[in-house]
Motif scaffolding. Structure first.
Motif, short mmCIF file in Angstrom:
data_model
loop_
_atom_site.label_atom_id
_atom_site.label_comp_id
_atom_site.label_asym_id
_atom_site.label_seq_id
_atom_site.Cartn_x
_atom_site.Cartn_y
_atom_site.Cartn_z
N LEU A 92 9.29 34.83 -27.63
CA LEU A 92 8.84 33.68 -26.84
C LEU A 92 9.47 32.39 -27.36
O LEU A 92 9.90 31.53 -26.56
N HIS A 97 9.36 28.94 -25.22
CA HIS A 97 7.96 28.80 -24.85
C HIS A 97 7.15 28.16 -25.98
O HIS A 97 7.48 28.30 -27.17
N ARG A 148 -6.18 29.71 -19.45
CA ARG A 148 -5.22 28.76 -18.86
C ARG A 148 -5.94 27.56 -18.25
O ARG A 148 -5.54 26.41 -18.48
N THR A 154 -0.53 28.63 -22.02
CA THR A 154 0.68 28.72 -21.20
C THR A 154 1.26 30.12 -21.13
O THR A 154 2.07 30.41 -20.25
N VAL A 155 0.84 31.00 -22.04
CA VAL A 155 1.36 32.38 -22.07
C VAL A 155 0.19 33.32 -22.36
O VAL A 155 -0.65 33.05 -23.20
N GLU A 168 1.15 39.12 -14.11
CA GLU A 168 2.55 38.71 -14.23
C GLU A 168 3.01 37.76 -13.13
O GLU A 168 3.96 37.00 -13.35
N HIS A 169 2.36 37.75 -11.97
CA HIS A 169 2.76 36.85 -10.89
C HIS A 169 1.93 35.56 -10.86
O HIS A 169 2.15 34.72 -10.00
N LEU A 171 0.86 33.85 -14.10
CA LEU A 171 1.26 33.04 -15.25
C LEU A 171 2.22 33.86 -16.10
O LEU A 171 2.34 35.07 -15.91
N HIS A 172 2.90 33.19 -17.01
CA HIS A 172 3.85 33.92 -17.84
C HIS A 172 3.08 34.90 -18.72
O HIS A 172 2.22 34.51 -19.51
N THR A 173 3.40 36.17 -18.58
CA THR A 173 2.66 37.23 -19.28
C THR A 173 3.62 38.13 -20.03
O THR A 173 4.68 38.50 -19.53
N VAL A 174 3.22 38.48 -21.25
CA VAL A 174 3.99 39.41 -22.09
C VAL A 174 3.11 40.63 -22.36
O VAL A 174 1.95 40.49 -22.73
#
Length: 409
Positions: A92, A97, A148, A154-155, A168-169, A171-174
């Protein structure tokens, strides 16, 4: 012969585990993937029958299977360690990020905090939702979205594939995945644990024989155990054999074939056997066993098993019973290692019921003890040859069905 390990988890992680762990060659790996974690129990029921052990790709499927009573053989899950989190944080940061405001699920709060501190990263704005039984993917999604909205995260970092696909659609997701090291280390530990569980016959069995004098015939007596004999500094003798040989020669630890001969030659004899994974463990249990034998009477033998279970064997001729007479309550109690009053209450339970079939639940209720204590009592009776498992109760029950014993006391 190689062990077979069933690998349970989402398809992509199962493929990863099989690819990484398969290189080690420690076991045959059988892929048992699911599309959603809700299918875990179905996959285990339908596909794990021939597996010697179960390897889950994470804590979530493991917990689901365990709560359903399906973990009936050696099983472990691959942990998502601090190294897994650190790898994701480095990636990240490389992509630019802000990792000071993130939300993380499933991992323990202490592990997250320690990892961030070691990486010299701030922890004040990091939100963590440790896994607990009952959490669903919807709960994880709600947690990350709330982090959030309320805290400016933010992640999102998630360990659950179904949660990742929902987030995943938005917010930014890992999606975190177990490291190669964790996979290999867990598989090695599981294989060792399974091999140990399958090799009770190879357990070390050490016996200490205390006699008032020398006995030239002792080595011949112990030949039935396949035992080697050595002297100890205090004058007692040490017999070395294996669990398999001892169990066979003693009819499942219910008699010592040479005890009567020792009694006839010496008048007093105390024998204690201990079983352990190592010689040190077996010797400690053997010393406990011979101490217990001294307390039982002038001629007695004791076998100390794991879980604090002692099997007591006495010289029956000394009990004054004529040949062929039923075993007395006192003798049986000493042989099984139970208080005579407990044995009498068990006889009341058997007499009061229809037939002689009992379960650990019935024993626990009648004796007012915990079920694990009741199971231990029934195992002692089984080893003494007066309780035999004859089936299990299936109807109207969830989880592992209780064993039914036919008890004759």
């Amino acid at each position: 012969m190689a062990l077979t390990v069933g690998v349970i988890g989402p398809e992509d992680l199962v493929d990863r585990v099989v690819a990484v762990a398969g290189d080690a060659g420690a076991a045959r790996l059988r892929a048992l993937p699911y599309r959603h974690e809700d299918e875990t129990c179905e996959v285990v029921r339908d596909g794990a029958g021939s597996a010697d052990a179960l390897l889950f790709t994470g804590v979530v499927p493991y917990t689901l299977a365990a709560r359903a009573g399906l973990v009936d053989r050696p099983a472990m899950y691959v942990p998502y360690s601090g190294a897994t989190l650190l790898r994701a944080l480095v990636e990240l940061l490389r992509l630019g990020h802000d990792v000071s405001r993130i939300s993380i699920d499933t991992l323990g709060r202490a592990d997250v905090t320690e990892t961030l501190i070691e990486a010299k990263l701030p922890t004040e704005q990091v939100r963590v939702l440790p896994y607990r039984p009952g959490l669903t993917s919807a709960d994880l999604v709600d947690f990350h979205l709330a982090a959030r909205e309320r805290h400016g995260a933010t992640v999102a970092l998630t360990c659950l594939g179904s949660a990742f696909h929902q987030l995943e659609h938005r917010l930014h997701t890992v999606r975190l995945a177990p490291s190669r090291h964790s996979i290999r280390a867990t598989l090695r530990a599981l294989v060792l644990a399974t091999a140990g569980a399958h090799s009770d016959d190879a357990q070390v069995a050490l016996g200490i024989v205390e006699l008032p004098g020398d006995d030239a015939g002792l080595a011949a007596d112990l030949a039935v155990l396949g035992a080697s004999l050595a002297g100890l500094p205090d004058g007692s003798r040490l017999a070395v054999t294996t669990r398999g040989a001892l169990e066979k020669a003693t009819d499942q630890f219910t008699r010592l074939p040479f005890l009567d001969g020792l009694a006839a030659r010496h008048g007093t004899a105390h024998v204690g056997f201990g079983l352990g994974r190592t010689a040190a463990e077996a010797e400690a249990l053997a010393r406990r066993a011979v101490n217990r034998a001294r307390a039982v009477g002038p001629v007695a033998g004791v076998v100390c098993l794991k879980d604090d279970v002692d099997m007591v064997i006495v010289h029956e001729a000394g009990d004054g019973a004529p040949a062929g007479a039923p075993e007395s309550a006192g003798l049986l109690a000493r042989r099984v290692g139970l208080d005579p009053r407990t044995l009498e209450r068990l006889r009341e339970l058997v007499a009061a019921g229809a037939g002689h079939d009992v379960t650990a639940h019935r024993v626990a209720e009648h004796l007012a003890v915990q079920q694990r204590t009741a199971r231990r009592i029934l195992k002692r009776l089984e080893r003494a040859g007066v309780a035999v498992p004859v089936g299990s109760l299936q109807e109207g029950r969830t989880g592992r069905p209780p064993t039914v014993y036919r008890v004759s006391i």
